[in-house]
Design a protein around this motif. Sequence first.
Motif, PDB file in Angstrom:
ATOM      1  N   ASP A 173       0.838  -1.179   0.000  1.00 43.76           N
ATOM      2  CA  ASP A 173       0.000   0.000   0.000  1.00 43.76           C
ATOM      3  C   ASP A 173       0.887   1.248   0.000  1.00 43.76           C
ATOM      4  O   ASP A 173       1.865   1.333   0.748  1.00 43.76           O
ATOM      5  N   ALA A 174       0.544   2.226  -0.828  1.00 41.68           N
ATOM      6  CA  ALA A 174       1.403   3.408  -0.990  1.00 41.68           C
ATOM      7  C   ALA A 174       1.559   4.169   0.320  1.00 41.68           C
ATOM      8  O   ALA A 174       2.655   4.646   0.647  1.00 41.68           O
ATOM      9  N   PHE A 227      -5.855  -7.703  16.068  1.00 38.84           N
ATOM     10  CA  PHE A 227      -5.048  -7.217  14.949  1.00 38.84           C
ATOM     11  C   PHE A 227      -3.765  -8.044  14.856  1.00 38.84           C
ATOM     12  O   PHE A 227      -3.012  -8.154  15.819  1.00 38.84           O
ATOM     13  N   TYR A 228      -3.556  -8.634  13.691  1.00 36.82           N
ATOM     14  CA  TYR A 228      -2.309  -9.339  13.324  1.00 36.82           C
ATOM     15  C   TYR A 228      -1.683 -10.124  14.481  1.00 36.82           C
ATOM     16  O   TYR A 228      -0.524  -9.945  14.841  1.00 36.82           O
ATOM     17  N   PHE A 251     -10.953 -10.646  13.297  1.00 33.24           N
ATOM     18  CA  PHE A 251      -9.539 -10.769  12.942  1.00 33.24           C
ATOM     19  C   PHE A 251      -9.178  -9.717  11.888  1.00 33.24           C
ATOM     20  O   PHE A 251      -9.722  -9.734  10.777  1.00 33.24           O
ATOM     21  N   GLY A 252      -8.274  -8.821  12.234  1.00 30.80           N
ATOM     22  CA  GLY A 252      -7.740  -7.856  11.287  1.00 30.80           C
ATOM     23  C   GLY A 252      -6.361  -8.316  10.842  1.00 30.80           C
ATOM     24  O   GLY A 252      -5.389  -8.193  11.585  1.00 30.80           O
ATOM     25  N   ILE A 253      -6.280  -8.849   9.629  1.00 29.08           N
ATOM     26  CA  ILE A 253      -5.092  -9.559   9.171  1.00 29.08           C
ATOM     27  C   ILE A 253      -4.328  -8.726   8.151  1.00 29.08           C
ATOM     28  O   ILE A 253      -4.881  -8.344   7.116  1.00 29.08           O
ATOM     29  N   TYR A 298      -6.340  -7.256   5.037  1.00 27.58           N
ATOM     30  CA  TYR A 298      -5.956  -5.930   4.550  1.00 27.58           C
ATOM     31  C   TYR A 298      -4.750  -6.067   3.623  1.00 27.58           C
ATOM     32  O   TYR A 298      -3.604  -6.123   4.060  1.00 27.58           O
ATOM     33  N   TYR A 299      -5.071  -6.152   2.340  1.00 25.77           N
ATOM     34  CA  TYR A 299      -4.033  -6.326   1.333  1.00 25.77           C
ATOM     35  C   TYR A 299      -3.150  -5.081   1.273  1.00 25.77           C
ATOM     36  O   TYR A 299      -3.639  -3.952   1.343  1.00 25.77           O
TER      37      TYR A 299
END
Length: 335
Positions: free
Chosen positions: A18-19, A198-199, A262-264, A293-294
């Motif tokens: 992601d930028a 998260f992660y 789950f926030g991956i 979240y790519y």
Amino acid sequence: MKELQFDFVPAPDDPSLDADMAKAIAKQEELVRLDGGPAKTLQDIRAQQARLSEFWNKGAPDIETVEDVKIPTSDGALSGRLYHPPRERTPILIYLHGGGWNRGSIASADCTCRHLANESGFAVLSLDYRLAPENPFPTAILDVLAAMDWCRRSAHALNVDGELIFLGGGSAGANLSVVAALKCRDEGLPPPSGLVLFYGGYQNVNFNTSSHLAFGDGRYGNSTIRKLDYIVNYVPKGVQVSNPYISPLLAPNLSNLPPMWFGIAELDILRDDQLAFAERLSKEGGHAVIRRYYGLIHGFAARTRIVPRAVTAIGEAAAFVRELAGERHFNPATT
């Protein structure tokens, strides 16, 4: 312990990244350089992280009441920070910072907690649980359970609903949230009402997963060798890392656990552990909500100042716990 730093800085035009995430990585590298370079010892790493958190916390939402509190335990008092929005008898979410059980603090989680409180309307208690290696397993877990008990017993004084206590955290904090839920189930304690994760890392024995093999060199910050260093500090001699209260993915069963969000981060060595845990939880009758979240990396929820999608992710976690709490409590859009 190895130096905790970015092993490799991705190119700004890396198509996988992601930028805004790339900008955040570059900014962190700049902050470390201006701070004198990567810290060497664990104590210096902790201090540097706290200093650099001042930059990352700027611009986070103002919360009506923010106060430092003391949480009594059988071994003395723990420090915490309570973020309380302008609502009566709100649910409360205990947030556990990341840092591999070795580092991290209230300061490093401040922006995340402010966004969670703002988006959910919940009170948020950020807990300074005790760190390894000074306080190895299971000290941090006992601290979390003590904080949950304190919130129940002190609900009136805290102006929160003691029957709606949620847990959340990033990385090691997500691990501790899951383990605390397991302990509550196994020991017959009042369970958390839900978890936002998260992660997180949920197993510490298999480092040949596809995400470890893809990102274990540290190209996106977190690395396999760093995780191994954390484990060595956290797990005392004579204790197996396969212990379910260290590696909850290896628990004999995952039934009768609270709902979990789950926030991956897609570009993370822990990605596959999270997917495996969520899949098992679902298959064994649990409620798992997965958000991938790519383009984001491990630790993105602490980079809200530069990464808008991190704010979005926290908002999605907040919506999850709001729904679990029920609209009888409030509607943040209209209250």
